[in-house]
Design a protein around this motif. Structure first.
Motif: not given
Length: 67
Positions: A44-52, A54-56, A58-67
């Motif tokens: 039931d919550f698979l689309p929500i888990l996928l969105v979370i 993807i957001i996670y 993107i945030v990790k990639r953004f933090k790693l590229s700022r270093r």
């Protein structure tokens, strides 16, 4: 055919017949299936888990590229 060969063939046939007799069903019905394990299905919550996820990512990639 020599007697020794007949003994080998008789022994092999005896073993094979015992396997066939052992493989026959015993006539009793199979035991009932165990109950399903408790827990929450994620279907039931698979689309929500996928969105979370993807957001996670993107945030990790953004933090790693700022270093």
């Amino acid at each position: 055919m020599r007697i020794q060969n007949r003994k080998y063939i008789a022994s092999i046939l005896f073993v094979l017949i015992s396997f066939v007799c052992n493989a026959q069903p015993d006539g009793s019905p199979p035991p009932p299936a165990p109950p399903p394990p408790p827990g929450m299905p994620i279907d039931d919550f698979l689309p929500i888990l996928l969105v979370i996820a993807i957001i996670y990512g993107i945030v990790k990639r953004f933090k790693l590229s700022r270093r």
